[in-house]
Design a protein around this motif. Sequence first.
Motif, PDB file in Angstrom:
ATOM      1  N   PHE A 175      31.465  34.591  43.771  1.00  0.00           N
ATOM      2  CA  PHE A 175      31.632  34.950  42.363  1.00  0.00           C
ATOM      3  C   PHE A 175      30.799  36.201  42.053  1.00  0.00           C
ATOM      4  O   PHE A 175      31.270  37.128  41.384  1.00  0.00           O
ATOM      5  N   ALA A 176      29.580  36.223  42.573  1.00  0.00           N
ATOM      6  CA  ALA A 176      28.689  37.371  42.332  1.00  0.00           C
ATOM      7  C   ALA A 176      29.325  38.653  42.858  1.00  0.00           C
ATOM      8  O   ALA A 176      29.338  39.685  42.181  1.00  0.00           O
ATOM      9  N   ARG A 177      29.890  38.591  44.056  1.00  0.00           N
ATOM     10  CA  ARG A 177      30.500  39.793  44.640  1.00  0.00           C
ATOM     11  C   ARG A 177      31.708  40.238  43.813  1.00  0.00           C
ATOM     12  O   ARG A 177      31.903  41.428  43.575  1.00  0.00           O
ATOM     13  N   ALA A 178      32.499  39.251  43.383  1.00  0.00           N
ATOM     14  CA  ALA A 178      33.693  39.606  42.594  1.00  0.00           C
ATOM     15  C   ALA A 178      33.281  40.291  41.287  1.00  0.00           C
ATOM     16  O   ALA A 178      33.883  41.298  40.895  1.00  0.00           O
ATOM     17  N   ILE A 179      32.275  39.762  40.634  1.00  0.00           N
ATOM     18  CA  ILE A 179      31.829  40.374  39.368  1.00  0.00           C
ATOM     19  C   ILE A 179      31.367  41.808  39.607  1.00  0.00           C
ATOM     20  O   ILE A 179      31.763  42.729  38.890  1.00  0.00           O
ATOM     21  N   ILE A 180      30.560  42.004  40.632  1.00  0.00           N
ATOM     22  CA  ILE A 180      30.032  43.357  40.870  1.00  0.00           C
ATOM     23  C   ILE A 180      31.165  44.313  41.274  1.00  0.00           C
ATOM     24  O   ILE A 180      31.160  45.487  40.908  1.00  0.00           O
ATOM     25  N   HIS A 181      32.167  43.776  41.964  1.00  0.00           N
ATOM     26  CA  HIS A 181      33.291  44.646  42.342  1.00  0.00           C
ATOM     27  C   HIS A 181      34.133  45.072  41.142  1.00  0.00           C
ATOM     28  O   HIS A 181      34.989  45.949  41.272  1.00  0.00           O
ATOM     29  N   MET A 182      33.898  44.480  39.989  1.00  0.00           N
ATOM     30  CA  MET A 182      34.623  44.918  38.794  1.00  0.00           C
ATOM     31  C   MET A 182      34.273  46.360  38.424  1.00  0.00           C
ATOM     32  O   MET A 182      34.992  46.991  37.650  1.00  0.00           O
ATOM     33  N   VAL A 183      33.190  46.895  38.955  1.00  0.00           N
ATOM     34  CA  VAL A 183      32.815  48.275  38.596  1.00  0.00           C
ATOM     35  C   VAL A 183      33.393  49.310  39.569  1.00  0.00           C
ATOM     36  O   VAL A 183      33.257  50.504  39.334  1.00  0.00           O
ATOM     37  N   TYR A 184      34.026  48.850  40.640  1.00  0.00           N
ATOM     38  CA  TYR A 184      34.592  49.794  41.611  1.00  0.00           C
ATOM     39  C   TYR A 184      36.096  49.941  41.376  1.00  0.00           C
ATOM     40  O   TYR A 184      36.824  48.960  41.432  1.00  0.00           O
ATOM     41  N   ALA A 191      39.307  42.129  42.345  1.00  0.00           N
ATOM     42  CA  ALA A 191      38.221  41.277  41.829  1.00  0.00           C
ATOM     43  C   ALA A 191      38.702  40.520  40.596  1.00  0.00           C
ATOM     44  O   ALA A 191      38.466  39.316  40.450  1.00  0.00           O
ATOM     45  N   TRP A 192      39.419  41.228  39.739  1.00  0.00           N
ATOM     46  CA  TRP A 192      39.963  40.607  38.523  1.00  0.00           C
ATOM     47  C   TRP A 192      40.939  39.495  38.892  1.00  0.00           C
ATOM     48  O   TRP A 192      40.883  38.396  38.338  1.00  0.00           O
ATOM     49  N   GLN A 193      41.796  39.762  39.872  1.00  0.00           N
ATOM     50  CA  GLN A 193      42.761  38.740  40.287  1.00  0.00           C
ATOM     51  C   GLN A 193      42.050  37.519  40.854  1.00  0.00           C
ATOM     52  O   GLN A 193      42.440  36.390  40.597  1.00  0.00           O
ATOM     53  N   TRP A 194      40.991  37.761  41.608  1.00  0.00           N
ATOM     54  CA  TRP A 194      40.253  36.620  42.162  1.00  0.00           C
ATOM     55  C   TRP A 194      39.571  35.853  41.029  1.00  0.00           C
ATOM     56  O   TRP A 194      39.639  34.630  40.971  1.00  0.00           O
ATOM     57  N   LEU A 195      38.941  36.585  40.115  1.00  0.00           N
ATOM     58  CA  LEU A 195      38.191  35.937  39.033  1.00  0.00           C
ATOM     59  C   LEU A 195      39.103  35.169  38.079  1.00  0.00           C
ATOM     60  O   LEU A 195      38.665  34.214  37.437  1.00  0.00           O
ATOM     61  N   THR A 196      40.367  35.611  37.973  1.00  0.00           N
ATOM     62  CA  THR A 196      41.292  34.878  37.103  1.00  0.00           C
ATOM     63  C   THR A 196      42.025  33.781  37.869  1.00  0.00           C
ATOM     64  O   THR A 196      42.928  33.143  37.324  1.00  0.00           O
ATOM     65  N   GLN A 204      42.345  41.565  51.092  1.00  0.00           N
ATOM     66  CA  GLN A 204      41.722  42.050  49.858  1.00  0.00           C
ATOM     67  C   GLN A 204      40.390  41.335  49.617  1.00  0.00           C
ATOM     68  O   GLN A 204      39.417  41.946  49.182  1.00  0.00           O
ATOM     69  N   ARG A 205      40.382  40.044  49.931  1.00  0.00           N
ATOM     70  CA  ARG A 205      39.111  39.307  49.814  1.00  0.00           C
ATOM     71  C   ARG A 205      38.102  39.867  50.788  1.00  0.00           C
ATOM     72  O   ARG A 205      36.928  40.052  50.456  1.00  0.00           O
ATOM     73  N   ILE A 210      34.500  38.459  50.137  1.00  0.00           N
ATOM     74  CA  ILE A 210      34.637  37.164  49.462  1.00  0.00           C
ATOM     75  C   ILE A 210      35.269  36.190  50.456  1.00  0.00           C
ATOM     76  O   ILE A 210      36.323  36.478  51.017  1.00  0.00           O
ATOM     77  N   HIS A 211      34.583  35.094  50.676  1.00  0.00           N
ATOM     78  CA  HIS A 211      35.024  34.189  51.741  1.00  0.00           C
ATOM     79  C   HIS A 211      35.943  33.072  51.247  1.00  0.00           C
ATOM     80  O   HIS A 211      36.754  32.559  51.986  1.00  0.00           O
TER      81      HIS A 211
END
Lengths: 385, 344
Positions: A175-184, A191-196, A204-205, A210-211
């Motif tokens: 989750f931490a990696r996905a959130i930080i990847h929102m800035v790239y 990241a948005w697709q994973w978080l939703t 892509q993971r 992201i494991h």
Amino acid sequence: MSDAFTITDEQQDYSQYDLEANPFPYSPVPAEDPEIYCGQQHVSDKISSTVSSMLSTGKSKHLVVTGKYGNGKSHTLKYTRSLLRGRDDVVVGYVAQPGEGFLDIYHEFVYDLGFNRLQELAYEFLASVARDVTDTNPIGASGMESLIDEGDVLLSEIVPESIRRLSDVTKFADFARAIIHMVYEDTNLYAWQWLTAEGIRYEQRKEMEIHSALDDDTMGVRAFTALKNMLLELGYTGIFVFVDEFESIARLSPKDEQATLNSIRHLMDQNSSGLCMLFGCAPEVWQDVMSEYHAFSERIGEEVALKPLTSENLYELVRDYLDQERVSSTENEGIDPFSEEALDLILQTSQGNIRQVLSMCSRILDDAAKSQENKITVAWAEGKI
Amino acid sequence: MLYRRRKLDLPRGELDTPVLFPVRNIGKRSSDNTPTYVGTIPEFSAAMINARSIRNRDPMWQRISNGVTLREEMDVPEDTIVFADSGGFDFANEEVDTTPAKTLDTQSQLDADILGTVDIPLSRENRAAENQRRIDQSIEYALKASDHHDGVGLLFASVHGYDPETIRNNIQYLEKNGEFDGYALGSMVPIRTDYKKITKLILSARNATDKHLHVYGLGGLVYQPLLLYLGVDSFDSSAFIRSAGNRNYLIPGFGGEEIRNIEELDRLPCPCPVCGQKELDEIREDRTALTQHNLWALATELRRFRYVAESGRDIEEYLDLRFSGNEVTKRAYETAKQQMRRLT
């Protein structure tokens, strides 16, 4: 050419009623950000108390709002959401209906927050780290974004530390990696697709390191809790979740229904602070939940029921709607052009159902304008209902 | 279109850009086996060398320390322009065994005209945290080099990153905290088949600075027109040597062709001074001739692009044609074109 239809964009003239337009909705569905809420004092008191408790103490508190179809559950939830959205210390999300399980609730919630909001939260987290590990003092998301764009801070200095800290806070490294990847810009859509919880391809993971896949209720609860913990770390008071049409869980198989309720229960258990859930539910389904799923219903504890409108409620409602379109600046024109008797008739016909009331008012006002009636009397209204 | 022509003001005079720096393997072997090209191919009066390799080859370094010039070692005229990179590419697998000050000292003793800062390359195989550490370290080395640089020769900061934000952020950070005459994008070779990624990274760098932009290691036949289109000022390539080693014949506009596939031909399609006079059999037997031809091929590619630009022809139309033969590079160029149009 057929002349069976007369289609025109000419606007109806309501000036004889001192109105700019017909204020009542033709299709009475709740507005996204409702401006009017009237009547139902006991409901607004209960919601105010629930929301205020969470805001003042930080302790989680939940409430179910029951009411028959058309009595204003969605409107109540959306109105409460619009009040809370103005606050900058909470995050609010609306879930139109619970779907097939908790993962759908989580998906809808994050979607309602939106891509930009989630990206802002990522920048806010980077800002909190930048304040600690650099000499800069970014204020908010935009401050952080411009520091990165201007080269005042080094991404490579703050990103690894941000991921480390966010993993500590959320206990969920992916989750931490996905959130930080929102800035790239290269990876923020993944990241948005994973978080939703929409699901992304393995490659892509892998690009984001992201494991795990966010694809079941357990992971949804984990991600939601991680999001809430991140928000508390950032100084937010908490998260408000509005789940509407909760009665649709009755359409699920007993096994899925139980699983959904269990997941929500786990969510509540894992979040004794910073979480306020408001459910809109038809009373008969809520009765069943109360009797069959104690573990869940006991955690909500409180219920408030929307009642059919009284005549006083109706006068107030009609006045508030009409005031929105009054031409003259003097307010309190009352319920003109409706007479009290006409409104009483509408109330009686609709049995106090607000959706039907609004629909009838809208139609009758249009008809009156076309017929150039000065006043909507009970006799005239009778013929139109 | 971001293609641009400029002049670099160097200790040995001006250098017209865009320009290719052929990579010399001096220091990597006991002697430099790059065939003569300076003075033969007019636009190639420059070379890219690896400062670390030369320093680490003791006998050569002894000679240079005792007064023999690098250009004498390379057997080129003294006015040959030299871009000395730090040899950071070797640090992909080896520990960093130099410091910014030591590298600057080496580059200075080599009388280099352009000095690349010490850097540690990235790899997609690395964990993200490791790549972030390498990016951070390269930035630190660049800033130290900026502190130590005495102003003789141009200092290019080596910049690494596998996403546009990092590239932009690094360049802006270096611009604020150091003094550099230009920037050189590294770590491109390991991802060279990901054309879309490469074009994005180059565009982000091009938009972040108006200063000179060099791209390490991508000056081969296919990439050259793409780099020119994206506004890159200089690039380097060892493709002409490596291809010759593999008996690969470079043909401008087409790419490489293995000689064994065209053995029946008497004459090759290129009119360069090598192919124009010799038959295929002679070239096949003579690796130096093949290497020289390959350099001519790179020069021809560059000349063609310049011609298209100067004659006012539509460069995009030329590139449409140039990349039409290969689906992969065609898609890459189409992507670059779209990205460019969003910018303009």
